[in-house]
Design an enzyme around this catalytic site. Sequence first.
Site, PDB file in Angstrom:
ATOM      1  CE1 TYR A 146      -3.796   2.357   0.539  1.00  0.00           C
ATOM      2  CE2 TYR A 146      -2.542   3.198   2.403  1.00  0.00           C
ATOM      3  CZ  TYR A 146      -3.609   3.320   1.523  1.00  0.00           C
ATOM      4  OH  TYR A 146      -4.463   4.381   1.609  1.00  0.00           O
ATOM      5  N   PRO A 182     -16.388   2.083   5.996  1.00  0.00           N
ATOM      6  CG  PRO A 182     -18.434   1.799   4.899  1.00  0.00           C
ATOM      7  CD  PRO A 182     -17.344   2.810   5.149  1.00  0.00           C
TER       8      PRO A 182
END
Length: 248
Positions: A146, A182
């Site tokens: 990432y 979420p």
Amino acid sequence: MDMGRLDGKRALVTAAGQGIGRASVLAMAAEGAQVFATDINEAALAGLGDGIEAFVLDVRDPDSVAQGMARARPDVLFNCAGFVHHGSVLEAQDEEWDFALDLNVRSMFRTMRAALPGMLERGGGSIINMSSACSSVIGAPNRFIYGTTKAAVIGMTKSVAVDFITRGIRCNCICPGTVESPSWHDRVKSLGEQVGSYEEALRQFVSRQPMGRVAKAEEIAALVVYLASDESAFTTGQPFVIDGGWSG
């Protein structure tokens, strides 16, 4: 009647179904933009409200990207799609690496390449890319893939900015710390399974934020509105760190 900060602007947002993307759609629409909310998940786009045009766009599919840009003809492009992989370089798998490069980096190459000709023809535009504080700004534990891809987003943003600075195009990126969404809750649950409880995982996530909390999606959306608006007309090529002091 007061004018909205984004009156007359057409804005396309990717990954608009939840989190920062959805909050940004609502914030830009509230400021008068004609917003095109896109996501690969059509069901996630439900309930955005009147005046927001929602449709499916797969940022990993060049044809879908081209069709979406032709439909929206955006003055503002907010590239929000991305995915967070967990692990160090030793745990990184080739398929995870390929997927992250495609979704987190190459997708923005596709959307910018598709949107820029129209922006140039119309005389200008603002591109906003989603990077992260976990990038070239700061390292984070177990975020090798990432962090690498989000560092690439910063470099890509600066390159586009300098190439088109005299032609009315601005390109900036946003580098958040941890933001409640979420997908973040999913990561907390996943970590909780490793460390023994959701509460301990939540404590670990929050403990790295000097403010003692994570960001709200609406706080990031406020920065999106600023970068989309003419208020930021003298700003380009910049990574905007909004991380609650994490990198400070």
